[in-house]
Enzyme design. Structure first.
Site, PDB file in Angstrom:
ATOM      1  N   ASP A   1       0.861  -1.178   0.000  1.00 30.20           N
ATOM      2  CA  ASP A   1       0.000   0.000   0.000  1.00 30.20           C
ATOM      3  C   ASP A   1       0.905   1.239   0.000  1.00 30.20           C
ATOM      4  O   ASP A   1       2.113   1.142   0.260  1.00 30.20           O
ATOM      5  CB  ASP A   1      -0.888  -0.032   1.247  1.00 30.20           C
ATOM      6  CG  ASP A   1      -1.765   1.195   1.371  1.00 30.20           C
ATOM      7  OD1 ASP A   1      -2.325   1.619   0.348  1.00 30.20           O
ATOM      8  OD2 ASP A   1      -1.876   1.731   2.481  1.00 30.20           O
TER       9      ASP A   1
ATOM     10  N   THR B   1      -0.340   4.937   1.065  1.00 27.94           N
ATOM     11  CA  THR B   1      -0.649   5.881   2.134  1.00 27.94           C
ATOM     12  C   THR B   1      -0.530   5.214   3.495  1.00 27.94           C
ATOM     13  O   THR B   1      -1.209   4.228   3.773  1.00 27.94           O
ATOM     14  CB  THR B   1      -2.063   6.443   1.960  1.00 27.94           C
ATOM     15  OG1 THR B   1      -2.173   7.031   0.671  1.00 27.94           O
ATOM     16  CG2 THR B   1      -2.370   7.475   3.024  1.00 27.94           C
TER      17      THR B   1
ATOM     18  N   PHE C   1     -19.081  10.865   4.288  1.00 26.02           N
ATOM     19  CA  PHE C   1     -18.150  10.375   3.272  1.00 26.02           C
ATOM     20  C   PHE C   1     -18.126   8.846   3.282  1.00 26.02           C
ATOM     21  O   PHE C   1     -18.239   8.205   4.317  1.00 26.02           O
ATOM     22  CB  PHE C   1     -16.741  10.907   3.560  1.00 26.02           C
ATOM     23  CG  PHE C   1     -15.691  10.345   2.639  1.00 26.02           C
ATOM     24  CD1 PHE C   1     -15.438  10.947   1.414  1.00 26.02           C
ATOM     25  CD2 PHE C   1     -14.976   9.206   2.991  1.00 26.02           C
ATOM     26  CE1 PHE C   1     -14.471  10.423   0.567  1.00 26.02           C
ATOM     27  CE2 PHE C   1     -14.014   8.681   2.144  1.00 26.02           C
ATOM     28  CZ  PHE C   1     -13.767   9.291   0.932  1.00 26.02           C
TER      29      PHE C   1
ATOM     30  N   GLY D   1      -4.946   3.683  -3.986  1.00 26.80           N
ATOM     31  CA  GLY D   1      -6.176   4.284  -4.482  1.00 26.80           C
ATOM     32  C   GLY D   1      -5.986   5.700  -4.987  1.00 26.80           C
ATOM     33  O   GLY D   1      -6.937   6.347  -5.419  1.00 26.80           O
TER      34      GLY D   1
ATOM     35  N   LYS E   1      -7.109  -5.019  -4.729  1.00 29.29           N
ATOM     36  CA  LYS E   1      -5.818  -5.316  -4.099  1.00 29.29           C
ATOM     37  C   LYS E   1      -5.705  -6.803  -3.777  1.00 29.29           C
ATOM     38  O   LYS E   1      -4.679  -7.434  -4.044  1.00 29.29           O
ATOM     39  CB  LYS E   1      -5.655  -4.497  -2.818  1.00 29.29           C
ATOM     40  CG  LYS E   1      -5.435  -3.010  -3.023  1.00 29.29           C
ATOM     41  CD  LYS E   1      -5.200  -2.328  -1.682  1.00 29.29           C
ATOM     42  CE  LYS E   1      -4.961  -0.833  -1.847  1.00 29.29           C
ATOM     43  NZ  LYS E   1      -4.687  -0.156  -0.563  1.00 29.29           N
TER      44      LYS E   1
ATOM     45  N   ASN F   1      -8.467  -1.165   4.781  1.00 28.49           N
ATOM     46  CA  ASN F   1      -8.647  -1.511   3.372  1.00 28.49           C
ATOM     47  C   ASN F   1      -7.558  -2.431   2.855  1.00 28.49           C
ATOM     48  O   ASN F   1      -7.623  -2.891   1.713  1.00 28.49           O
ATOM     49  CB  ASN F   1      -8.692  -0.237   2.522  1.00 28.49           C
ATOM     50  CG  ASN F   1      -7.413   0.572   2.642  1.00 28.49           C
ATOM     51  OD1 ASN F   1      -6.710   0.502   3.651  1.00 28.49           O
ATOM     52  ND2 ASN F   1      -7.100   1.339   1.624  1.00 28.49           N
TER      53      ASN F   1
END
Length: 1150
Positions: free
Chosen positions: A434, A436, A593, A733, A845, A868
């Site tokens: 990943d 971030t 969100f 992402g 992923k 995630n």
């Protein structure tokens, strides 16, 4: 059934029982409930109800479970059968169990106890380990179940009770810093506006506080006496594992109120910054969401263990082949004994028992086969599994205690959360990472912005710094450490005098700038936290991005400082007066969100009565919702600025707003409230449809750009991993431009690489190749297929002289992962030095990880830090979690946990190399020592015409793996190292030994086995010829087979231990102690003189053998278990044509 007088506890019942009439003792009737419930929403709760129904919930419905939990694997009744089942799932243990059972029959060459004891020791040790681990879980369950909580007793007071006694419908009071005992509906709190703050670290690992809000209908019940007349009915969703969603309806005072996650307090969350709260229990025990999420992690086994199983099966094949061959020879010899010219008069075949009946030679051969399986059982290492478990646990301890993988900033060491995959670290071929929070710090800083088409902010980005644009005079690449940039305000690194200190009021687009800052200050869910030590108001935000944006608003003069259930208060800079004014906005709706919406909005009413919708989100989502009146010049410039920010590696959000009329809002709010109140499976779709209706005709304000800086040491780590031959894939992402530039800054992408782009938005296959096409006019599937083929053609044409980097986005990846294209995609990816997948979902992923793992057949490692990334971590062969700012969900789903990405270098190149080499050598040596020992038996049997006479005493065989060779091999697996850690890091190519499986290849395994066979030949024939002419007995006779067995056994113990000493590369005092100590245990034992003891053993063994032989002859049966006639004769007469056990096998002698 009437209620008893002694039980006044609340009760839960199903919706079907809602028509039941409450008893007269109830102060108030229950509100009406719906007659039927939608599928998946059958949970019905009567809050604070007297116990007026039977225990099964009334109406024939089953009772909800209690609040006691159990995380144990076993119960007292199931421990023995389940644990035994687990142990005997292993083929080796199952084999030894069969052998132990047969050892009680006359076929056994050994006493049953000597066969059974090693099995009992190994299985008991493994069961004891399981029992200890399960007992620890049991103790934790007892501690949790016996925690105290205050529960309402129906008499206007609360009393303490254990968690395990709670039932659905109870009213509980939870105080500050206490855990919630069950999933609760939040009724009220110590705050008048009915809010509370919750820490969910035990659920998702996030340490930032979550704000919860009670319904207006219940927030006034902040006193114990208020609950005497409180009666309500709740209908909600069935138990599920979704932590961030909840649907239900509260029926109270003839009104119905929609329930959302804002009113739900989950078990194992902790109450913070709030004196107390009141809540009613909705889900208990294993129905709670935290327990619904509790599941066993996927079972992972290393490739070394899987190959080890194949070797075990190979040894079974060898065992059966040897047994079959010996039985055939024995049967043929037995049959020929009664033939003319072959009659052995002293064997009396005419009076032989069934085990040696020339007329039933086939049955005798079959019995011999069963005996042979027991005779050669030492070929299968019974202690291998338990020894490997011990070694892996100790290896994990070394990983946990490695100070070079300790992060002082976060006070977090490395953690091996499982010991099953230690050696797999040394075989990693591909890393899927990943971005971030994994490569970056996930500590956002507001850096730049674009307002009304004007770009603001001049601070350099890390990508610009890594390109050398800041230090151009050096003429070379220099990675600037993030700590070199001093920042006075956390989360704010903006530099532009045009907007600072109120100067924005002089800008031409002052109104747009003012509205831009107002949106930043109002459109969020952050919580202000009072902190006297902080220069400004600090915030608890749900994400680092949101925290950085609210902090930026504060620095620009719009300081958000207070929030209630329905209002937000902001200190705003007044450009007219030049001072601060307090403004309060009435919060009407929050459109939250989500990863699907990619935006959030709030609807507020100003003090002047104006209605505004403030919105922020991804550019792809906001631009399509803009009003047609949006100026093209402003839109074009904003898009240009967003592209520039993305190319600089920044994360962007677009801000917009819309002014609403009262009529528009009222009509929309009715539709939105109906959607929120709905309790059915289409709830989310209805809410999204209503939200989408109001989030349109937006006015563009501008865009923000925040930076997530790289962690320390990331570029150097990736460079070192590339030198080790490990391929690194980034799965993120983020937008393509952002991901590409982060790839350059972290050294994944390099300027000498040729980039291959596979996107649906770009008609060229390669950025540098210039292969054009008509992709936009083609079907997406055909376009991706063509691009993959063109890219593969470019690589095949240019060969290995050029390094390639593959960049693919989520839309293209959707088609590339289809069954017909995934092989083509993977063939392209494996031929590229670096792969970067951007704009992909968590599910993609996991799918990419599965594809790489299965198709390449190599070891894959996934590393991430957020929820995630969980699917990716569980799908990979090895999952590594980063304990970062996004919580601990990734860590809880991982196999290894580290604090920063840079520690991956040492974890793989040092610990991975050591663990792989140690485990591989340990297993190979295990098979070597067992083949050395077992094949001496084979040569003895072959010399004795396969008479099934054991060459060794029963206990010699039993203690071989347990006492005389066990500790040295464990020391090898724990302490040996071929090179130091410094060399491992300086020569990363050593990692390829594991990738290519050099130390555990079939050639290496078979060479160890061949070495064992050669050693067994030398030991047997050397020992045989050494004792043939030696008069070692008191009467001057030469040695019998017992003395030969002792001699061989001594040679075997010396040989296998000395072989280990020759192999070890790194000696410590522990290795010396266990190797030479194991030899001394055999030679000396507990006696002061080892030589005298050995002679006594030899003499006594011969005496017992002679006495047994005489006893067996006297009885004419099988009582002389170890007796042999040859024991009273020289070795040659005993072994020239065979040796037999009295009463069973024939003794062929001269």
């Amino acid at each position: 059934m009437p209620a008893t007088d002694t039980d006044e506890r609340p009760l839960v019942e199903l919706a079907s029982a809602s028509a039941t009439t409450p008893t007269a003792s109830a102060p108030a009737p229950f509100p009406a409930s719906p007659a039927t419930a939608a599928p998946g929403f059958s949970r019905a709760v009567r809050c604070n109800a007297p116990s007026s129904f039977p225990a099964d919930g009334g109406g024939g419905g089953a009772a909800y479970p209690g609040n006691a939990i159990s995380t144990t694997k076993y119960t007292p009744a199931s421990f023995v059968p389940k644990s035994l089942f687990e142990q005997f799932r292993r083929a080796a243990n199952c084999f030894f169990l069969v052998v132990a059972c047969v050892s009680f029959s006359p076929l056994a060459p050994y006493r049953a106890v000597s066969v059974l004891l090693p099995l009992v020791v190994v299985v008991s040790a493994a069961m004891a380990k399981e029992a200890v681990e399960d007992w620890r879980r049991k103790q934790q369950d007892i501690e949790v179940n016996n925690r105290k909580v205050e529960v309402y007793d129906g008499t206007q007071s609360f009393h303490e009770t254990e968690w395990k006694k709670l039932r659905v419908g109870d009213i509980v009071k939870v105080k500050k810093d206490e855990f919630f005992p069950a999933d609760l509906l939040f009724l009220s709190s110590s705050y008048d506006d009915g809010i509370c703050y919750v820490e969910t670290m035990n659920l998702d690992g996030e340490t930032n506080l979550k704000r919860k809000q009670a319904l207006e209908a219940t927030l006034s019940m902040n006193d114990e006496h208020c609950f005497h007349n409180f009666k309500a009915f709740i209908q909600c969703e069935d138990p599920n594992e979704k932590l961030y969603s909840f649907l239900g309806t509260l029926y109270y005072n003839e009104q119905q109120y929609p329930l959302s996650p804002q009113q739900i307090l989950l078990r194992d969350s902790k109450l913070r910054n709030t004196s107390y709260i009141y809540g009613t229990v909705i889900f208990t025990g294993h129905d709670t969401k935290v327990m619904q999420n509790a599941m066993e992690p996927p079972s992972k086994r290393s490739s070394v263990e899987r190959r080890m199983d194949k070797i075990i099966y190979l040894l079974f094949v060898i065992l059966f082949v040897i047994g079959t061959f010996g039985s055939i020879v024995f049967g043929m010899k037995t049959k020929h004994e009664i033939s003319p010219g072959n009659y052995a008069w002293y064997l009396r075949p005419d009076q032989a028992n069934i085990f040696f009946d020339p007329n039933r030679a086939s049955f005798a051969a079959f019995c011999h086969f069963l005996t042979s399986l027991m005779l050669y059982m030492c070929l299968v290492p019974i202690s291998l599994y338990i020894s490997i478990e011990i070694v892996k646990v100790l290896q994990s301890t070394f990983i946990n205690q490695d100070h070079n993988m300790y992060c002082a900033e976060s006070d977090k060491p490395a953690r091996a959360r499982t010991s099953n995959l230690n050696e797999e670290l040394g075989q990693v071929h591909t890393i899927l990472s990943d971005k971030t929070g994994t490569l970056t710090c996930n500590s956002m800083e507001f850096l730049k912005c674009s307002i009304a088409g004007v770009a603001y902010g001049s601070s350099p980005t890390e990508v610009e710094t890594s390109y050398g644009e800041i230090a151009e005079t050096t003429g070379k690449y220099e990675h600037k450490d993030a700590t070199e940039f001093k920042r006075l305000v956390k989360g704010f690194n903006f530099t532009d005098d045009r907007l600072m200190n109120g100067r924005w009021a002089k800008e031409c687009s002052r109104d747009a700038v003012e509205m831009f800052f107002r949106v930043l200050a109002v459109c969020h869910t952050a919580i202000p936290v009072a902190d006297k030590n902080s220069a400004g108001m600090p915030y608890e935000a749900e994400s680092p991005d949101e925290g950085a944006l609210v902090t930026a608003a504060r620095e620009f003069g719009f300081e958000f400082y207070h929030r209630t259930q329905t209002t937000l208060s902001v200190h705003e800079y007044d450009p007219v007066s030049g001072g601060k004014v307090d403004r309060t906005y009435k919060l009407l709706n929050i459109l939250e969100f989500s990863s699907a919406r990619k935006r959030m909005s709030v609807i507020v009413r100003t003090e002047e009565g104006q209605l505004f919708l403030f919105c922020k989100g991804a550019d792809s989502v906001i631009f399509e919702r803009l009003s047609k009146d949006t100026g093209k010049a402003c839109l074009t410039k904003t898009k240009c600025h967003i592209n520039e920010y993305s190319e600089a590696g920044l994360r962007t959000l677009v801000l917009a707003y819309r002014e609403l009329t009262e009529e528009q809002y009222v009509l929309w709010n009715e539709e939105y409230s109906a959607a929120k109140n709905s309790v059915h499976t289409d709830h989310d779709e209805a809410v999204e449809k209503a939200s989408d209706y109001i989030e349109k005709n937006l006015v563009l304000l501008g865009a923000t750009a925040v930076e997530d800086r790289l962690q320390n040491g990331v570029p150097e780590c990736i460079h070192k991993l590339a030198q080790a031959g490990i391929k690194v894939w980034i799965l993120t992402g983020d937008k393509l431009e952002t991901a590409v530039n982060i790839g350059y800054s972290c050294n994944l992408l390099r300027k000498e690489m040729e980039e291959i782009f596979i996107t649906l938005d770009n008609s060229s296959t390669s950025a540098s190749g210039g292969c054009s096409g008509e992709g936009n006019r083609m079907a997406p599937y055909d376009e991706i297929d063509r691009k993959l083929q063109d890219a593969r053609a470019i690589i095949s044409r240019k060969g290995t002289s050029t390094s390639f980097a593959l960049i693919i986005d989520g839309n293209a990846l959707t088609h590339a992962l289809t069954s017909s294209l995934k092989n083509s995609f993977l063939d392209l990816a494996v031929n590229c030095a670096s792969v970067l997948c951007c704009r992909i979902s968590p599910k993609q992923k996991a799918l990419v990880t599965r594809l790489v793992k299965i198709r390449t057949g190599k070891t894959t490692l996934a590393i991430g830090d957020g929820a995630n990334d969980v699917g990716m971590l569980q799908e990979a062969d090895i999952g590594v979690g980063i304990s970062g700012a996004e919580g601990m969900q990734a860590v809880m789903a991982s196999d290894f946990a580290i604090a920063q990405f840079r520690f991956l270098e040492r974890l793989l190149l040092v610990h991975g190399h050591w663990c792989y080499r140690r485990i591989a050598a340990m297993i190979c040596y295990f098979f070597f020592k067992n083949i050395t020992f077992g094949f001496t038996l084979l040569w003895f049997e072959a010399h004795a015409m396969f008479s099934a006479q054991p060459a060794y005493n029963d206990w010699f065989i039993s203690f071989y793996n347990v006492a005389f060779t066990s500790l040295p091999v464990i020391a090898l697996g724990v302490f040996d190292k071929d090179v130091s850690s410094r060399v491992c890091l300086e020569v990363p190519s050593l990692h390829q030994d594991g990738v290519n499986n050099v130390f555990f290849s079939w050639s290496r395994i078979l060479s160890w086995m061949l070495n064992g066979m050669c050693c067994s030949i030398i030991i047997y024939f050397g020992s045989l010829n050494a004792v043939l002419i030696q008069a070692v007995r008191q009467d001057g006779r030469v040695a019998g087979f017992d003395i030969l067995g002792v001699t061989m056994y001594t040679c075997v113990v010396w040989t296998v231990n000395c072989q280990l000493a020759l192999y070890i590369s790194y000696f410590t005092w522990i290795q010396h102690f266990v190797i030479w100590g194991s030899i001394l245990i055999w030679v000396a034992g507990a006696r002061p003189s080892g030589r005298e003891w050995l002679v006594q053993v030899q003499v006594r063994s011969c005496a017992r053998a002679e006495g047994s032989a005489i006893g067996g002859q006297a009885k004419g049966g099988m009582s002389g278990r170890c007796g042999c006639r040859c024991a009273r004769a020289p070795v040659r007469s005993g072994l020239g044509r065979g040796v037999r056990r009295s009463g069973m096998w024939p003794s062929w002698t001269y």
